[in-house]
Design a protein around this motif. Structure first.
Motif, short mmCIF file in Angstrom:
data_model
loop_
_atom_site.label_atom_id
_atom_site.label_comp_id
_atom_site.label_asym_id
_atom_site.label_seq_id
_atom_site.Cartn_x
_atom_site.Cartn_y
_atom_site.Cartn_z
N ARG A 169 -144.11 -16.16 -86.47
CA ARG A 169 -145.30 -15.35 -86.18
C ARG A 169 -144.93 -13.88 -86.00
O ARG A 169 -145.67 -12.99 -86.44
CB ARG A 169 -146.01 -15.88 -84.95
CG ARG A 169 -146.67 -17.22 -85.22
CD ARG A 169 -147.49 -17.70 -84.05
NE ARG A 169 -148.16 -18.93 -84.40
CZ ARG A 169 -147.84 -20.11 -83.91
NH1 ARG A 169 -146.87 -20.22 -83.03
NH2 ARG A 169 -148.49 -21.19 -84.28
N LEU A 170 -143.81 -13.62 -85.38
CA LEU A 170 -143.38 -12.24 -85.18
C LEU A 170 -142.93 -11.60 -86.49
O LEU A 170 -143.13 -10.40 -86.70
CB LEU A 170 -142.27 -12.16 -84.14
CG LEU A 170 -142.70 -12.47 -82.71
CD1 LEU A 170 -141.48 -12.53 -81.80
CD2 LEU A 170 -143.70 -11.45 -82.20
N VAL A 205 -131.53 -17.67 -82.29
CA VAL A 205 -132.94 -17.49 -82.64
C VAL A 205 -133.64 -16.67 -81.56
O VAL A 205 -134.45 -15.78 -81.88
CB VAL A 205 -133.64 -18.86 -82.84
CG1 VAL A 205 -135.11 -18.65 -83.20
CG2 VAL A 205 -132.95 -19.66 -83.92
N ALA A 206 -133.31 -16.90 -80.30
CA ALA A 206 -133.92 -16.13 -79.21
C ALA A 206 -133.59 -14.66 -79.34
O ALA A 206 -134.45 -13.80 -79.08
CB ALA A 206 -133.45 -16.67 -77.86
N ALA A 215 -136.90 -20.18 -72.41
CA ALA A 215 -135.63 -20.47 -73.09
C ALA A 215 -134.45 -20.15 -72.18
O ALA A 215 -133.50 -20.95 -72.07
CB ALA A 215 -135.53 -19.67 -74.39
N ASP A 216 -134.49 -19.00 -71.53
CA ASP A 216 -133.39 -18.63 -70.63
C ASP A 216 -133.22 -19.67 -69.52
O ASP A 216 -132.10 -20.04 -69.19
CB ASP A 216 -133.64 -17.24 -70.03
CG ASP A 216 -133.52 -16.12 -71.05
OD1 ASP A 216 -132.92 -16.35 -72.13
OD2 ASP A 216 -134.03 -15.02 -70.78
N LEU A 272 -136.93 -26.72 -77.99
CA LEU A 272 -136.88 -25.29 -77.71
C LEU A 272 -136.57 -24.49 -78.97
O LEU A 272 -137.22 -23.48 -79.24
CB LEU A 272 -135.81 -25.01 -76.64
CG LEU A 272 -135.53 -23.55 -76.33
CD1 LEU A 272 -136.77 -22.86 -75.78
CD2 LEU A 272 -134.37 -23.44 -75.36
N ILE A 273 -135.63 -24.97 -79.76
CA ILE A 273 -135.31 -24.29 -81.02
C ILE A 273 -136.54 -24.28 -81.93
O ILE A 273 -136.85 -23.26 -82.54
CB ILE A 273 -134.11 -24.96 -81.72
CG1 ILE A 273 -132.85 -24.74 -80.89
CG2 ILE A 273 -133.93 -24.43 -83.14
CD1 ILE A 273 -131.67 -25.58 -81.34
N ARG A 274 -137.24 -25.38 -81.99
CA ARG A 274 -138.45 -25.44 -82.81
C ARG A 274 -139.48 -24.42 -82.33
O ARG A 274 -140.08 -23.71 -83.13
CB ARG A 274 -139.02 -26.86 -82.80
CG ARG A 274 -140.24 -26.99 -83.71
CD ARG A 274 -140.70 -28.41 -83.89
NE ARG A 274 -140.78 -29.15 -82.65
CZ ARG A 274 -140.83 -30.47 -82.57
NH1 ARG A 274 -140.82 -31.19 -83.66
NH2 ARG A 274 -140.92 -31.07 -81.41
N ALA A 275 -139.68 -24.33 -81.02
CA ALA A 275 -140.65 -23.37 -80.46
C ALA A 275 -140.21 -21.93 -80.74
O ALA A 275 -141.05 -21.07 -81.06
CB ALA A 275 -140.80 -23.59 -78.97
N LEU A 276 -138.92 -21.67 -80.65
CA LEU A 276 -138.42 -20.32 -80.93
C LEU A 276 -138.62 -19.95 -82.39
O LEU A 276 -139.02 -18.83 -82.71
CB LEU A 276 -136.95 -20.21 -80.53
CG LEU A 276 -136.67 -20.16 -79.03
CD1 LEU A 276 -135.18 -20.39 -78.75
CD2 LEU A 276 -137.15 -18.85 -78.43
N TYR A 277 -138.36 -20.89 -83.28
CA TYR A 277 -138.58 -20.62 -84.71
C TYR A 277 -140.06 -20.39 -85.01
O TYR A 277 -140.41 -19.54 -85.83
CB TYR A 277 -138.03 -21.74 -85.59
CG TYR A 277 -136.61 -21.52 -86.02
CD1 TYR A 277 -136.26 -20.45 -86.82
CD2 TYR A 277 -135.60 -22.39 -85.63
CE1 TYR A 277 -134.95 -20.24 -87.23
CE2 TYR A 277 -134.29 -22.20 -86.02
CZ TYR A 277 -133.97 -21.12 -86.82
OH TYR A 277 -132.67 -20.91 -87.21
N GLU A 278 -140.93 -21.15 -84.37
CA GLU A 278 -142.37 -20.94 -84.56
C GLU A 278 -142.77 -19.54 -84.12
O GLU A 278 -143.54 -18.85 -84.80
CB GLU A 278 -143.17 -21.99 -83.80
CG GLU A 278 -143.09 -23.37 -84.41
CD GLU A 278 -143.69 -24.46 -83.54
OE1 GLU A 278 -144.18 -24.16 -82.42
OE2 GLU A 278 -143.66 -25.63 -83.96
#
Length: 104
Positions: free
Chosen positions: A90-91, A32-33, A60-61, A80-86
């Protein structure tokens, strides 16, 4: 991911499985990152969405560089996965798939 967050006690997960679950979550987070990184790179350097994505990617890193040795770290990786998906959601709204595919 929801299952990992639902575990409330170290007894819920055998100790031998914690590292393996952490490893699997790390792989998912990296995937995801990578997509977040790709989308963010297509925004102007001074765009706030890009800057925020870069902050999340730095976080994340840092988190992914640590071994996953406890249930708390499993929870952190799931969050962290949840934050990356959020951030990715948006992107994706900011950089549609056609624009992402067309850019070199």
């Amino acid at each position: 991911m929801r299952t990992a967050l639902a575990w409330s006690s170290p007894l819920d997960v055998p100790a031998d499985d914690v590292a393996q679950i952490g490893h699997l979550l790390a792989g998912a987070a990296r995937a995801v990152a990578d997509e977040v990184r790709l989308r963010a790179a297509r925004l102007p350097e001074d765009d706030g969405r890009r800057l925020f994505a870069e902050l999340i990617l730095q976080e994340a890193d840092g988190r992914l560089s640590q071994p996953c040795t406890s249930l708390n770290r499993v929870h952190n990786r799931a969050r962290l996965i949840r934050a990356l998906y959020e951030r990715l959601d948006r992107l994706q709204a900011a950089v549609p798939d056609e624009a992402a595919a067309a850019s070199p």
